[in-house]
Design an enzyme around this catalytic site. Structure first.
Site, PDB file in Angstrom:
ATOM      1  N   TYR A  84       4.188 -11.834   7.301  1.00  0.00           N
ATOM      2  CA  TYR A  84       5.173 -11.829   6.212  1.00  0.00           C
ATOM      3  C   TYR A  84       5.531 -13.249   5.768  1.00  0.00           C
ATOM      4  CZ  TYR A  84       5.426  -6.823   6.370  1.00  0.00           C
ATOM      5  OH  TYR A  84       5.082  -5.500   6.270  1.00  0.00           O
ATOM      6  N   ASN A 137      -2.785   3.553 -14.526  1.00  0.00           N
ATOM      7  CA  ASN A 137      -3.527   2.985 -13.398  1.00  0.00           C
ATOM      8  C   ASN A 137      -4.880   2.528 -13.913  1.00  0.00           C
ATOM      9  OD1 ASN A 137      -4.813   2.580 -10.759  1.00  0.00           O
ATOM     10  ND2 ASN A 137      -3.154   3.844  -9.939  1.00  0.00           N
ATOM     11  N   CYS A 158      25.891 -12.933  13.099  1.00  0.00           N
ATOM     12  CA  CYS A 158      26.373 -12.609  14.456  1.00  0.00           C
ATOM     13  C   CYS A 158      25.959 -13.646  15.500  1.00  0.00           C
ATOM     14  CB  CYS A 158      25.904 -11.206  14.880  1.00  0.00           C
ATOM     15  SG  CYS A 158      24.150 -11.094  15.277  1.00  0.00           S
ATOM     16  N   GLY A 173       0.387   1.709 -11.359  1.00  0.00           N
ATOM     17  CA  GLY A 173      -0.267   0.879 -10.344  1.00  0.00           C
ATOM     18  C   GLY A 173       0.039   1.273  -8.915  1.00  0.00           C
ATOM     19  N   SER A 227      -1.281   4.007  -5.711  1.00  0.00           N
ATOM     20  CA  SER A 227      -2.456   4.815  -5.362  1.00  0.00           C
ATOM     21  C   SER A 227      -2.129   6.252  -4.986  1.00  0.00           C
ATOM     22  CB  SER A 227      -3.203   4.153  -4.196  1.00  0.00           C
ATOM     23  OG  SER A 227      -2.357   4.122  -3.055  1.00  0.00           O
ATOM     24  N   HIS A 268      10.971   0.090  -0.784  1.00  0.00           N
ATOM     25  CA  HIS A 268      10.324  -0.408   0.439  1.00  0.00           C
ATOM     26  C   HIS A 268      10.834  -1.793   0.836  1.00  0.00           C
ATOM     27  CE1 HIS A 268       6.695   2.545  -0.131  1.00  0.00           C
ATOM     28  NE2 HIS A 268       7.772   3.132   0.345  1.00  0.00           N
ATOM     29  N   GLN A 311       7.982   0.154  -5.331  1.00  0.00           N
ATOM     30  CA  GLN A 311       7.594   0.130  -3.918  1.00  0.00           C
ATOM     31  C   GLN A 311       7.275  -1.301  -3.493  1.00  0.00           C
ATOM     32  OE1 GLN A 311       4.686   3.607  -3.043  1.00  0.00           O
ATOM     33  NE2 GLN A 311       4.626   3.326  -5.247  1.00  0.00           N
TER      34      GLN A 311
HETATM   35  C1  BJW Z   1      -3.998  -1.342 -10.904  1.00  0.00           C
HETATM   36  C2  BJW Z   1      -4.412  -2.620 -11.160  1.00  0.00           C
HETATM   37  C3  BJW Z   1      -4.110  -3.112 -12.409  1.00  0.00           C
HETATM   38  C4  BJW Z   1      -5.029  -2.220  -9.199  1.00  0.00           C
HETATM   39  N1  BJW Z   1      -3.452  -2.350 -13.264  1.00  0.00           N
HETATM   40  N2  BJW Z   1      -3.353  -0.591 -11.779  1.00  0.00           N
HETATM   41  C5  BJW Z   1       2.667  13.436   4.894  1.00  0.00           C
HETATM   42  C6  BJW Z   1       3.650  13.793   3.984  1.00  0.00           C
HETATM   43  C7  BJW Z   1       4.762  12.990   3.797  1.00  0.00           C
HETATM   44  C8  BJW Z   1       4.908  11.791   4.484  1.00  0.00           C
HETATM   45  C9  BJW Z   1       3.923  11.452   5.386  1.00  0.00           C
HETATM   46  C10 BJW Z   1       2.834  12.256   5.603  1.00  0.00           C
HETATM   47  N3  BJW Z   1       2.064  11.679   6.533  1.00  0.00           N
HETATM   48  C11 BJW Z   1       2.630  10.509   6.903  1.00  0.00           C
HETATM   49  C12 BJW Z   1       3.747  10.361   6.219  1.00  0.00           C
HETATM   50  C13 BJW Z   1       4.653   9.191   6.310  1.00  0.00           C
HETATM   51  C14 BJW Z   1       4.187   7.887   5.769  1.00  0.00           C
HETATM   52  C15 BJW Z   1       2.990   8.039   4.842  1.00  0.00           C
HETATM   53  O1  BJW Z   1       3.108   8.255   3.659  1.00  0.00           O
HETATM   54  N4  BJW Z   1       1.779   7.854   5.352  1.00  0.00           N
HETATM   55  C16 BJW Z   1       0.577   8.027   4.516  1.00  0.00           C
HETATM   56  C17 BJW Z   1      -0.346   6.810   4.671  1.00  0.00           C
HETATM   57  C18 BJW Z   1      -0.058   9.325   4.858  1.00  0.00           C
HETATM   58  N5  BJW Z   1       5.313   7.352   5.052  1.00  0.00           N
HETATM   59  C19 BJW Z   1       6.261   6.673   5.674  1.00  0.00           C
HETATM   60  O2  BJW Z   1       6.224   6.435   6.863  1.00  0.00           O
HETATM   61  C20 BJW Z   1       7.448   6.260   4.842  1.00  0.00           C
HETATM   62  N6  BJW Z   1       8.645   6.743   5.430  1.00  0.00           N
HETATM   63  C21 BJW Z   1       8.909   8.054   5.506  1.00  0.00           C
HETATM   64  O3  BJW Z   1       8.142   8.904   5.101  1.00  0.00           O
HETATM   65  O4  BJW Z   1      10.144   8.350   6.062  1.00  0.00           O
HETATM   66  C22 BJW Z   1      10.508   9.743   6.237  1.00  0.00           C
HETATM   67  C23 BJW Z   1      10.899  10.410   4.949  1.00  0.00           C
HETATM   68  C24 BJW Z   1      10.356  11.627   4.630  1.00  0.00           C
HETATM   69  C25 BJW Z   1      10.729  12.274   3.464  1.00  0.00           C
HETATM   70  C26 BJW Z   1      11.660  11.709   2.616  1.00  0.00           C
HETATM   71  C27 BJW Z   1      12.196  10.485   2.930  1.00  0.00           C
HETATM   72  C28 BJW Z   1      11.794   9.849   4.103  1.00  0.00           C
HETATM   73  C29 BJW Z   1       7.545   4.741   4.781  1.00  0.00           C
HETATM   74  C30 BJW Z   1       6.412   4.132   4.037  1.00  0.00           C
HETATM   75  C31 BJW Z   1       6.507   2.612   4.090  1.00  0.00           C
HETATM   76  C32 BJW Z   1       5.366   1.941   3.360  1.00  0.00           C
HETATM   77  N7  BJW Z   1       5.397   0.549   3.618  1.00  0.00           N
HETATM   78  C33 BJW Z   1       4.433  -0.313   2.935  1.00  0.00           C
HETATM   79  C34 BJW Z   1       4.607  -1.746   3.460  1.00  0.00           C
HETATM   80  C35 BJW Z   1       5.898  -2.361   2.909  1.00  0.00           C
HETATM   81  C36 BJW Z   1       6.073  -3.785   3.303  1.00  0.00           C
HETATM   82  C37 BJW Z   1       4.916  -4.654   2.860  1.00  0.00           C
HETATM   83  O5  BJW Z   1       4.709  -4.863   1.642  1.00  0.00           O
HETATM   84  O6  BJW Z   1       4.196  -5.148   3.744  1.00  0.00           O
HETATM   85  O7  BJW Z   1       4.648  -0.267   1.517  1.00  0.00           O
HETATM   86  S1  BJW Z   1       2.740   0.226   3.103  1.00  0.00           S
HETATM   87  C38 BJW Z   1       2.236  -0.236   1.487  1.00  0.00           C
HETATM   88  O8  BJW Z   1       1.851   0.963   0.758  1.00  0.00           O
HETATM   89  C39 BJW Z   1       3.497  -0.781   0.797  1.00  0.00           C
HETATM   90  C40 BJW Z   1       3.401  -0.146  -0.552  1.00  0.00           C
HETATM   91  O9  BJW Z   1       4.667  -0.123  -1.176  1.00  0.00           O
HETATM   92  C41 BJW Z   1       2.835   1.209  -0.260  1.00  0.00           C
HETATM   93  C42 BJW Z   1       2.208   1.893  -1.441  1.00  0.00           C
HETATM   94  O10 BJW Z   1       1.086   1.161  -1.880  1.00  0.00           O
HETATM   95  P1  BJW Z   1       0.764   1.051  -3.438  1.00  0.00           P
HETATM   96  O11 BJW Z   1       1.831   0.268  -4.100  1.00  0.00           O
HETATM   97  O12 BJW Z   1       0.463   2.372  -3.985  1.00  0.00           O
HETATM   98  O13 BJW Z   1      -0.535   0.105  -3.400  1.00  0.00           O
HETATM   99  P2  BJW Z   1      -2.072   0.517  -3.189  1.00  0.00           P
HETATM  100  O14 BJW Z   1      -2.800  -0.696  -2.824  1.00  0.00           O
HETATM  101  O15 BJW Z   1      -2.203   1.687  -2.328  1.00  0.00           O
HETATM  102  O16 BJW Z   1      -2.518   0.979  -4.650  1.00  0.00           O
HETATM  103  C43 BJW Z   1      -2.629   0.058  -5.720  1.00  0.00           C
HETATM  104  C44 BJW Z   1      -2.962   0.833  -6.975  1.00  0.00           C
HETATM  105  O17 BJW Z   1      -2.962  -0.067  -8.063  1.00  0.00           O
HETATM  106  C45 BJW Z   1      -4.346   1.500  -6.944  1.00  0.00           C
HETATM  107  O18 BJW Z   1      -4.201   2.850  -7.361  1.00  0.00           O
HETATM  108  C46 BJW Z   1      -5.170   0.698  -7.948  1.00  0.00           C
HETATM  109  O19 BJW Z   1      -6.103   1.518  -8.658  1.00  0.00           O
HETATM  110  C47 BJW Z   1      -4.095   0.201  -8.862  1.00  0.00           C
HETATM  111  N8  BJW Z   1      -4.421  -1.042  -9.551  1.00  0.00           N
HETATM  112  N9  BJW Z   1      -5.097  -3.109  -9.990  1.00  0.00           N
HETATM  113  C48 BJW Z   1      -3.121  -1.081 -12.872  1.00  0.00           C
HETATM  114  N10 BJW Z   1      -4.505  -4.367 -12.745  1.00  0.00           N
END
Ligand code: BJW
Length: 237
Positions: A55, A202, A140, A177, A179, A110, A92
């Site tokens: 980080y 996207n 603290c 943007g 996934s 997030h 996010q």
């Molecule tokens: C472009 C482009 C351009 C490129 N123009 N587009 C089944 C059901 C429900 C939940 C779960 C489940 N199984 C497991 C879970 C839980 C888990 C989860 O989802 N896991 C999956 C992997 C299966 N989720 C959690 O644990 C979350 N908490 C939770 O669920 O708590 C309980 C709860 C339940 C119900 C209600 C409420 C609460 C927490 C998730 C935390 C994610 N953390 C991260 C790291 C954050 C810190 C850091 O930055 O290091 O967050 S992981 C990472 O992924 C980050 C992002 O915010 C997140 C999403 O990624 P994002 O933004 O979609 O990026 P990419 O790379 O995946 O996609 C990029 C996209 O851009 C692509 O589509 C490209 O095509 C596109 N693109 N260039 C337009 N120029």
């Protein structure tokens, strides 16, 4: 007629053209480091120095003056300023490009890279420098508990109640943007389906593309200004 409530969800793809890597694209962050090593509470408990290094490097990118909001961030800021109804941008992303572009009705589900949280007293404060296990909490005074204010896998995303209320009241939902791999954000479109117009922007179809009514395929710096112009032509002040 009153403007419909508008909820915009953004993901890493919107910041790609500013120079920040996404997570799951072939050149993305998860191609270089394993989630289990840096983005879970267990990883932080096992090896905090490694998690801090990951980080710290990403925080340094945000401090680089060359990193700037792009045309997509700027268009959404204009949408926020000119949308006459309810508006909420849910990101996010842990970067600060939306606020630097001028968006005000914004929340970071997030967390935020430029903030740190003390695990002992839970105080959250702005933190632009490196973190380490030696850093003491300014509130603290205890050392060893400072962590990035981000949401790791298995942790509850932030502001879920506010997001739930905005989704309940929205008439238009757009996801930009992201996934569609990570829940609960990936499930927002299914929550509003049938009662809101849903649009995916996207560069390629996401995992949940079939849940949307409409798609705008292309780079965010092209599609987002186009969508914003369309929405403001119909509803803008
Ligand atoms: C472009 C482009 C351009 C490129 N123009 N587009 C089944 C059901 C429900 C939940 C779960 C489940 N199984 C497991 C879970 C839980 C888990 C989860 O989802 N896991 C999956 C992997 C299966 N989720 C959690 O644990 C979350 N908490 C939770 O669920 O708590 C309980 C709860 C339940 C119900 C209600 C409420 C609460 C927490 C998730 C935390 C994610 N953390 C991260 C790291 C954050 C810190 C850091 O930055 O290091 O967050 S992981 C990472 O992924 C980050 C992002 O915010 C997140 C999403 O990624 P994002 O933004 O979609 O990026 P990419 O790379 O995946 O996609 C990029 C996209 O851009 C692509 O589509 C490209 O095509 C596109 N693109 N260039 C337009 N120029």
């Amino acid at each position: 007629m009153r403007a419909p409530g508008l909820v915009i969800l953004t993901g890493a793809g919107i910041s790609r053209e500013s120079g920040l890597a996404t997570f799951r694209d072939p050149d993305g962050i998860w191609a270089k480091v394993r989630i289990e090593d840096v983005a879970t509470p267990e990883a932080f408990a096992r090896d905090p120095a490694r998690v801090h290094a990951f980080y710290n490097a990403r925080r340094a990118q945000l401090r680089d003056p060359a990193l700037q909001p792009n045309a997509a961030h700027l268009a959404l800021a204009e949408l926020d300023r000119r949308w006459p109804g309810e508006f909420l941008l849910v990101t996010q992303n842990v970067d600060n490009l939306h606020e630097r572009a001028g968006t005000r009705r914004l929340l970071h589900m997030h967390g935020e890279l430029m903030k740190a949280r003390c695990r002992h007293c839970q105080t959250v404060r702005l933190w632009e420098e490196d973190l380490s296990t030696a850093v003491a909490c300014p509130a603290c005074g205890r050392a060893g508990g400072m962590r990035p204010h981000v949401v790791w896998f298995g942790e509850m995303p932030l502001e879920m109640e506010r997001i739930g209320r905005a989704l309940e009241g929205c008439g238009i939902f757009a996801a930009i943007g992201t996934s569609g791999h990570v829940y609960p954000a990936a499930g927002f479109v299914a929550e509003v389906a049938g009662r809101a117009r849903t649009i995916e922007l996207n560069i390629a179809a996401s995992e949940v593309a079939s849940d949307f009514d409409e798609a705008m395929l292309g780079p965010a710096t092209e599609t987002v200004p186009r969508l914003v112009a369309e929405l403001l032509a119909e509803w803008g002040d």
